[in-house]
Write a protein that holds these residues in place. Structure first.
Motif, mmCIF file in Angstrom:
data_model
loop_
_atom_site.group_PDB
_atom_site.id
_atom_site.type_symbol
_atom_site.label_atom_id
_atom_site.label_comp_id
_atom_site.label_asym_id
_atom_site.label_seq_id
_atom_site.Cartn_x
_atom_site.Cartn_y
_atom_site.Cartn_z
ATOM 1 N N ASP A 165 -16.708 2.606 12.459
ATOM 2 C CA ASP A 165 -16.676 4.056 12.619
ATOM 3 C C ASP A 165 -15.698 4.507 13.701
ATOM 4 O O ASP A 165 -15.824 5.605 14.254
ATOM 5 N N SER A 166 -14.743 3.640 14.044
ATOM 6 C CA SER A 166 -13.795 4.001 15.105
ATOM 7 C C SER A 166 -12.344 3.734 14.714
ATOM 8 O O SER A 166 -11.431 4.235 15.371
ATOM 9 N N GLU A 167 -12.107 2.952 13.666
ATOM 10 C CA GLU A 167 -10.742 2.681 13.216
ATOM 11 C C GLU A 167 -10.745 2.436 11.717
ATOM 12 O O GLU A 167 -11.806 2.319 11.097
ATOM 13 N N GLU A 168 -9.571 2.375 11.143
ATOM 14 C CA GLU A 168 -9.447 2.234 9.699
ATOM 15 C C GLU A 168 -8.384 1.201 9.370
ATOM 16 O O GLU A 168 -7.427 1.019 10.118
ATOM 17 N N ILE A 169 -8.560 0.534 8.229
ATOM 18 C CA ILE A 169 -7.490 -0.251 7.643
ATOM 19 C C ILE A 169 -7.057 0.474 6.377
ATOM 20 O O ILE A 169 -7.891 0.927 5.585
ATOM 21 N N THR A 170 -5.755 0.644 6.206
ATOM 22 C CA THR A 170 -5.244 1.387 5.062
ATOM 23 C C THR A 170 -4.920 0.439 3.918
ATOM 24 O O THR A 170 -4.807 -0.771 4.096
ATOM 25 N N SER A 171 -4.768 1.013 2.744
ATOM 26 C CA SER A 171 -4.418 0.214 1.567
ATOM 27 C C SER A 171 -3.060 -0.460 1.747
ATOM 28 O O SER A 171 -2.854 -1.580 1.271
ATOM 29 N N GLN A 172 -2.141 0.199 2.456
ATOM 30 C CA GLN A 172 -0.827 -0.394 2.690
ATOM 31 C C GLN A 172 -0.925 -1.589 3.633
ATOM 32 O O GLN A 172 -0.259 -2.619 3.429
ATOM 33 N N GLU A 173 -1.766 -1.481 4.650
ATOM 34 C CA GLU A 173 -1.954 -2.606 5.574
ATOM 35 C C GLU A 173 -2.592 -3.799 4.867
ATOM 36 O O GLU A 173 -2.221 -4.953 5.118
ATOM 37 N N LEU A 174 -3.528 -3.516 3.979
ATOM 38 C CA LEU A 174 -4.124 -4.593 3.193
ATOM 39 C C LEU A 174 -3.085 -5.266 2.301
ATOM 40 O O LEU A 174 -3.018 -6.498 2.229
ATOM 41 N N ALA A 175 -2.283 -4.454 1.628
ATOM 42 C CA ALA A 175 -1.248 -5.000 0.749
ATOM 43 C C ALA A 175 -0.245 -5.835 1.535
ATOM 44 O O ALA A 175 0.182 -6.903 1.080
ATOM 45 N N ASP A 176 0.135 -5.377 2.724
ATOM 46 C CA ASP A 176 1.082 -6.130 3.552
ATOM 47 C C ASP A 176 0.492 -7.466 3.996
ATOM 48 O O ASP A 176 1.182 -8.493 4.015
ATOM 49 N N ALA A 177 -0.800 -7.466 4.372
ATOM 50 C CA ALA A 177 -1.446 -8.699 4.810
ATOM 51 C C ALA A 177 -1.503 -9.717 3.673
ATOM 52 O O ALA A 177 -1.228 -10.911 3.870
ATOM 53 N N ILE A 178 -1.838 -9.260 2.477
ATOM 54 C CA ILE A 178 -1.918 -10.169 1.338
ATOM 55 C C ILE A 178 -0.532 -10.632 0.916
ATOM 56 O O ILE A 178 -0.357 -11.783 0.494
ATOM 57 N N GLU A 179 0.470 -9.781 1.070
ATOM 58 C CA GLU A 179 1.849 -10.197 0.793
ATOM 59 C C GLU A 179 2.262 -11.322 1.746
ATOM 60 O O GLU A 179 2.911 -12.293 1.330
#
Length: 354
Positions: free
Chosen positions: A173-187
């Motif tokens: 409830d204090s930070e977020e991970i975005t879909s782009q950050e997830l995609a970059d990590a998996i890349e």
């Protein structure tokens, strides 16, 4: 010469495309089709994440602990499961049943159990630690048990649960991970050869938005709701005053409980476990990046730790008898009178680094 190389490259590309499109054609030998559809992974890993804190999010902890129990039952060892719990509901002062977490109001099964190994707990569950885990960039001094030690032969299950929105998942409830950050990590995982195939499973509101940015190959993804839809909880336990489990995970577990290690159930069946009439939200599926037919992929390819085995019906005599020579039982005696030495295959291929 340059023209010939270009022509050859174009010819090969057309050939591969033609073969791919005609795998279902009866003219293609079935043995070839089966070989393409068969998994060539050598090990299984699971990353299971509850990203929510606070007592009213009890169901998210129950979600992830239930999936944890299922993958352990099907053979993935704790050493290859990374479990992240943002809050410890088992020890919460509001919990009227200390050291226990249940996923249904009947209190049939304590999913916390006696042998739960939590790798990241409480405020250690952060976006930074999650991304570091996936990409293999953990900080110095991180315990081996907290590292995702996958390789090019690893099939990886990533399960996320918590509160999300269009293109993000909240942590603590204090930070977020975005879909782009997830995609970059998996890349980065793909570029660093950290997985063979990856199954991405997320149970949160607008969950399908989290896999929209994926471009890496060999990814199969399922989400509990489409963009613009909420994911709903299943039922409440009046004795503790909170919801017990989310609706999509409830029906996924109902399916997984019927799976055994030798099961022939497929990922295609699993992707249909929660139709809209029971899930209320619309389950999203993405399989355009996956190079196999989910209907021919065993569910244990991701949720289990099954290894190919050869079963022998005849007994094997491993005792040394006078009728057998030393060579027949794989024993060498370098000098007369010396004790025999047994030849075992080396555990590490150290000769490759000489």
């Amino acid at each position: 010469m340059e023209f010939s190389c270009k022509f050859l490259a174009i010819f090969l590309a057309i050939t591969i495309l033609t073969v791919t499109r005609t795998l279902g054609n009866s003219n293609v030998p079935q043995k070839f089709v089966d070989r393409i559809q068969k998994s060539n992974h050598t090990n299984n890993w699971a990353v299971l994440v509850d990203a929510s804190r606070f007592w009213f999010n009890y169901r998210h902890v129950a979600n992830v602990l239930s999936i944890y129990r299922s993958v352990k039952r099907l053979g993935i060892p704790d050493s290859q499961i990374i479990l992240m719990l943002a809050d410890d509901m088992a020890c919460n002062p509001r919990n009227s049943r200390p050291a226990q977490v249940f996923n249904n109001a009947n209190q049939h099964l304590n999913v916390y159990g006696d042998d739960v190994e939590v790798d990241y707990r409480g405020y250690d569950v952060t976006v930074e630690n999650f991304v570091r885990l996936l990409t293999g960039r953990t900080v110095n001094g991180t315990a081996r048990s907290k590292k995702l030690l996958t390789d090019a032969g690893s099939n990886v299950l990533i399960y996320l649960t918590g509160h999300g929105g269009d293109g993000f998942l909240k942590f603590q409830d204090s930070e977020e991970i975005t879909s782009q950050e997830l995609a970059d990590a998996i890349e980065q995982m793909w570029e660093k050869k950290r997985y063979n195939e990856l199954f991405f499973m997320v149970d949160t509101c607008q969950a399908a938005s989290l896999y929209e940015k994926f471009t890496s190959p060999n990814i199969l993804a399922v989400a509990s709701s489409l963009v613009g839809e909420d994911s709903l909880s299943h039922h409440v336990d009046p004795s503790i005053g909170v919801y017990m489990i989310d609706r999509y995970t409830y029906y996924a577990l109902e399916f997984l409980e019927k799976v055994q290690v030798n099961s022939q159930k497929t990922m295609g069946e699993f992707l249909k476990v929660c139709p809209k009439r029971v899930c209320i939200s619309t389950v999203g599926v993405r399989k355009d990046l996956f190079n196999r037919d989910p209907d021919k992929v065993l569910i244990t390819d991701f949720f289990g730790g099954v290894r190919p085995t050869k079963i022998l019906s005849d007994p094997i005599d491993i005792e040394f008898t006078p009728e057998k020579t030393f060579e027949e039982v794989n024993i060498n005696i370098p000098l007369e009178g010396a004790k025999p030495s047994y030849n075992f295959p080396s555990q590490f291929a150290s000769e490759l680094f000489d």
